[in-house]
Design an enzyme around this catalytic site. Sequence first.
Site, PDB file in Angstrom:
ATOM      1  N   GLY A  13      49.875  57.904  57.350  1.00 53.01           N
ATOM      2  CA  GLY A  13      50.240  58.139  58.746  1.00 53.01           C
ATOM      3  C   GLY A  13      49.316  57.393  59.700  1.00 53.01           C
ATOM      4  O   GLY A  13      48.384  56.695  59.285  1.00 53.01           O
ATOM      5  N   HIS A  69      42.718  36.031  27.057  1.00 52.70           N
ATOM      6  CA  HIS A  69      42.736  35.282  28.319  1.00 52.70           C
ATOM      7  C   HIS A  69      43.694  34.101  28.162  1.00 52.70           C
ATOM      8  O   HIS A  69      44.081  33.747  27.041  1.00 52.70           O
ATOM      9  CB  HIS A  69      41.328  34.800  28.646  1.00 52.70           C
ATOM     10  CG  HIS A  69      40.442  35.889  29.178  1.00 52.70           C
ATOM     11  ND1 HIS A  69      39.164  35.675  29.606  1.00 52.70           N
ATOM     12  CD2 HIS A  69      40.684  37.216  29.365  1.00 52.70           C
ATOM     13  CE1 HIS A  69      38.638  36.811  30.038  1.00 52.70           C
ATOM     14  NE2 HIS A  69      39.539  37.767  29.893  1.00 52.70           N
ATOM     15  N   LEU A 111      45.063  57.806  59.666  1.00 51.97           N
ATOM     16  CA  LEU A 111      44.378  57.191  58.515  1.00 51.97           C
ATOM     17  C   LEU A 111      44.557  55.663  58.546  1.00 51.97           C
ATOM     18  O   LEU A 111      43.609  54.915  58.285  1.00 51.97           O
ATOM     19  CB  LEU A 111      44.904  57.795  57.199  1.00 51.97           C
ATOM     20  CG  LEU A 111      44.238  57.307  55.907  1.00 51.97           C
ATOM     21  CD1 LEU A 111      42.711  57.453  55.973  1.00 51.97           C
ATOM     22  CD2 LEU A 111      44.775  58.080  54.692  1.00 51.97           C
ATOM     23  N   GLU A 119      43.353  30.878  28.405  1.00 53.22           N
ATOM     24  CA  GLU A 119      42.889  29.773  27.555  1.00 53.22           C
ATOM     25  C   GLU A 119      42.977  30.174  26.086  1.00 53.22           C
ATOM     26  O   GLU A 119      43.398  29.387  25.233  1.00 53.22           O
ATOM     27  CB  GLU A 119      41.426  29.412  27.875  1.00 53.22           C
ATOM     28  CG  GLU A 119      41.163  29.016  29.318  1.00 53.22           C
ATOM     29  CD  GLU A 119      40.859  30.220  30.208  1.00 53.22           C
ATOM     30  OE1 GLU A 119      41.471  31.276  30.020  1.00 53.22           O
ATOM     31  OE2 GLU A 119      40.022  30.073  31.102  1.00 53.22           O
TER      32      GLU A 119
END
Length: 364
Positions: A296, A56, A299, A58
């Site tokens: 399309g 991470h 959807l 940190e």
Amino acid sequence: MTGANVSHTKWMKRAIFLASLGKNTTSPNPKVGAVILDKNGKLISEGFHFKAGMPHAEAMAFNNLKKDAKGGSIYVNLEPCCHQGRTPPCVDKVISSGIKRAYISIEDPDVRVAGKGIKMLEEAGIKVHLGLCKKESLDLNKAFIHRNITKKAFGVFKWAMSIDGRIALKNGKSKWITNEESRALVHSFRAEFDAIIIGGNTLRKDNPLLTTRGLKNPEPLRVVFTKSLDLPIKSNLWDCSKAKTLVIYDSSRANKKYLTRIPKCVDVEEVSSDNPELISKILAKRGCNKVLWECGPRLATAAIKSNCIQEIIAFIAPKILGGENSMNPLADFEFGEMNEIIKLSESQLSLIGSDMCVKSSLKN
Ligand code: AOF
Ligand code: ZN
């Protein structure tokens, strides 16, 4: 703003900048940057999160630390985590370093953290300042936050059309409406996404590649949603050497005999109806923060109706295609009153050669 506030803002902006270096690579994780100052306010380390499973922000900053952080400060755009995930909790590192002040932009929406990290820091005697550059931090991790809160992926609907709002000629021909530069831009936009979704019709009609052409590694997941499962035997999406493909089918309508057409390298999931929310939830569960709908009209309309689309990107070419019944980017919402229509906000316009590109947000 006082001099002290200016410098706090400066360091938080630096943390946000570092976080942005993880653009396109951190999903399902957030983009996080960290800056460490010593007790005299001198920069002594910084770090950012690059990829899930890697340190991470940190942790990277503490790994890079060359001087003692005792009595110093940390600036981080997201609350430090307090859970054992793929990597150990960051709060432990902050506390054991002897840091006295933590400037945190926003809380982590992940339920494993959600305020508990801040509480642990405070209980250890660290002074926590929450909210610096909040707007920028919310924006940077909007997709991660959206997925954690709604359990759905943050959706962007992209289309290309002529100036008269057509996405194809009456006979279905559409290659090409926008210019080469716009089409190349789409490939690079795709790199921001964890998945690209199309419907069965688009697969049958366009046989698309749906890749970034190598700009992202791994490529975004290619997702086909089909009601019938009647997909072609040959398709670019069946070549899993370039990118992974997932077929999601509606088990209430599909003919399962067609499953044999789909090669073994392709993942298949079933959903109980054609509600796009189910697609969005499946993708969120798979760790997709941000997904691109390149589908399309039908959807896309259903996806908007079920709050699966948060932003749109429209490429508009200065060309007239005409045709009374030619295809529009969206189907019918059945609005009867002007106050029912969808109003977009935060629109941005850019020019790509003679084409226009409009980005806008949907509030839902
Ligand atoms: C931080 N700093 O740089 C990031 C955080 O499975 P893991 O170990 O990668 O944990 C993922 C979770 O940790 C993620 O959902 C989010 O809550 C937090 N991410 N936290 O303190 C970081 N990337
Ligand atoms: Zn962490």
